[in-house]
Design a protein around this motif. Structure first.
Motif, short mmCIF file in Angstrom:
data_model
loop_
_atom_site.label_atom_id
_atom_site.label_comp_id
_atom_site.label_asym_id
_atom_site.label_seq_id
_atom_site.Cartn_x
_atom_site.Cartn_y
_atom_site.Cartn_z
N ASN A 153 1.03 21.06 -16.95
CA ASN A 153 1.00 22.09 -17.97
C ASN A 153 0.21 21.61 -19.18
N VAL A 155 -0.05 23.15 -23.01
CA VAL A 155 0.44 24.20 -23.89
C VAL A 155 -0.57 24.43 -25.00
N ARG A 175 -8.32 24.40 -17.91
CA ARG A 175 -8.23 24.85 -16.51
C ARG A 175 -9.24 24.13 -15.63
N CYS A 180 -2.61 23.82 -15.70
CA CYS A 180 -2.09 25.17 -15.83
C CYS A 180 -1.85 25.41 -17.33
N ARG A 182 -0.53 27.29 -20.62
CA ARG A 182 0.52 28.21 -21.03
C ARG A 182 0.54 28.31 -22.55
N GLU A 183 0.85 29.49 -23.05
CA GLU A 183 0.84 29.69 -24.50
C GLU A 183 2.24 29.90 -25.05
N MET A 184 2.50 29.36 -26.20
CA MET A 184 3.74 29.66 -26.92
C MET A 184 3.52 29.35 -28.39
N HIS A 189 7.35 25.66 -29.00
CA HIS A 189 6.90 24.40 -28.41
C HIS A 189 7.77 23.23 -28.88
N LEU B 219 12.79 28.28 -19.45
CA LEU B 219 11.54 27.85 -20.08
C LEU B 219 11.55 26.34 -20.28
N SER B 222 11.06 24.45 -17.16
CA SER B 222 9.69 24.57 -16.65
C SER B 222 8.74 23.60 -17.34
#
Lengths: 308, 308
Positions: A153, A155, A175, A180, A182-184, A189, B219, B222
């Protein structure tokens, strides 16, 4: 999803994280852009040059070299301890092209966003905060791997000021390494990582610290077995790095610590009351969740064990 | 140090621990004595018979079979959950030959000694408390290995009533499996294992429990990585077994828990005060101790990871 390409990538801190990004983009994605490594001194990035991980080395303290390094850069990655992110961005700011996108690899994000706002001012829109969740027990550019980010991941914590295209460009870079994305939000976070990473590190350090403070520490260590080995593996992590993370993510970590202390108090009460049913129920819930996590894929080791 | 031999060994509970002892004595030490397995029913020890781990099976509930099993036994091993040790000894007592030595494999010792005194009365001199520090993630007689005890510690907690020859006989049995036999008092045993084994298990269960209680548990899981994986491996341990250990070693475990909570409070204060120097010093001490432990041999995995 546009394919990623670049003309010039500048990496501040060419160690495991920065070096692996460079190797992944060249060796895994087959991209031909120029990679410039910047260190405290030219000597500190010489090894990366020697290994062919970067094409060019520059010293942070040299204004002319720094200006040259940053000229026409597409992307700048800050891959340094979180406490240095603010000072580094302040150092870079005067030389930054308007079209350059800056990102970072720091383990905490609220503090990074705050120091980036201070350092960059109106140019904050050029900064896309990031955090690749990958590591190895060994560090430094010699440990860098082209496959470090495969299935990992990354982020991103986009800010309201970021142009969506800039966020997408950083996402497509990661990528291209096999990660992979992922946004937050930076708050989310920091809460998530306080819980699943920062807290366990503190708990693991604390167990070893507790044993060390007792007169029969040697005897205890001599009987420590597999449970202790796994539980305390992360207590061999870098003291400086974890000091910085604890301070950088102070608020979220304190909240998790307090919450954990409350859970422990609950367990303590059950043990004190010899409440076997409550203990068994809690242990059984944890066991099921832990097993499900493992079965859903858990985390795949890459090279050697992941240290984060 | 006399070589070990036996005519008849009776094992109550022929699973991983009891089965591995039988296999080690036969296959590793090449000893030819008879091994009798006793289970709740004959069916529960049938698999051990099928595998050739034991020569004879008896049911605990059958007075005649039990008397026959125990007749002329040199050694009896109780390899059952600690909570069952008292009732098992009480059941055995009426049929016990005066020359038989009884030992156990329980993870806690003060409670075992107490229940043994109640169950055996004047015959307590025949009971030598023991604890082999070995395990595998898999359990049951199918997981039994002749090499399970090689280079492992086996703790004996001799009592004032034990004849030294009897203690030496149990020690020589374990040495024949390849184990390293060490002696300590039951109080010391329980304190040491509360610290290096029981407490980390509780702490690991508690972390998963804490995450499960939050609305964003999925979450968090993950994003859990290598640190979480190792820290929580023992949270997949048997809830029944760890419930029993927590209750059996209640006093020592509560003392360790309180001590740990005090260490955490100290760490919390340092984080709250942004006292980087204190955090770094504590983390650095732990790191050095953990690395030295690993370098001195740590714990060698046997077959698969050790679960204790």
């Amino acid at each position: 999803m546009a394919a990623f390409s670049f003309n010039k990538l500048v990496i501040f801190g060419v160690g495991l994280i920065g070096g692996s990004l460079a190797r992944a983009l060249r060796e895994r994605a087959g991209l031909a852009g120029r990679v410039v490594g910047v260190g405290r001194s030219v000597r500190s990035v010489e090894r990366a040059l020697e290994l062919g991980v970067i094409d060019e080395a520059a010293a942070l303290g040299d204004d002319i070299a720094l200006a040259q390094a940053l000229q026409c850069a597409d992307i700048v990655l800050i891959a340094a301890p979180v406490a240095q992110t603010g000072p580094l961005l302040a150092r870079i700011a005067p030389f930054l092209d308007a079209r350059t996108i800056v990102t970072d690899a720091g383990s905490t994000k609220s503090d990074v966003v705050e120091s980036a706002r201070q350092a960059l001012g109106a140019r904050i829109e050029q900064f896309v905060p990031g955090h690749p969740i990958a590591g190895r027990e060994s560090s430094g550019v010699d440990a860098a791997l082209p496959e470090l980010y495969v299935d990992r991941n990354v982020v991103l914590c986009p800010m309201p000021e970021n142009a969506p295209d800039n966020v997408e460009r950083i996402a497509s870079m990661w990528r291209a390494t096999g990660a992979c994305v992922r946004e937050m939000s930076e708050t989310q976070h920091d809460r998530v990582f306080a819980s699943v990473s920062h807290l366990p590190h503190v708990l693991s350090f604390a167990l070893v610290d507790q044993i060390l403070a007792t007169p029969d520490a040697e005897l205890k260590f001599s009987f420590a077995a597999g449970g202790f080995r796994d539980f305390t593996r992360i207590a061999a992590s870098s003291p400086e790095m974890w000091r910085d993370i604890c301070l950088a993510n102070r608020a979220a970590l304190l909240a998790e610590l307090d919450d954990y202390t409350a859970v422990l108090a609950r367990f303590r009460a059950a043990i004190d009351a010899s409440d076997g049913a409550a203990l068994e129920a809690a242990f059984a819930r944890s066991r099921v969740a832990r097993k499900e996590w493992q079965e859903r894929g858990g985390i795949k080791p890459s090279g050697d064990a992941v240290a984060k």
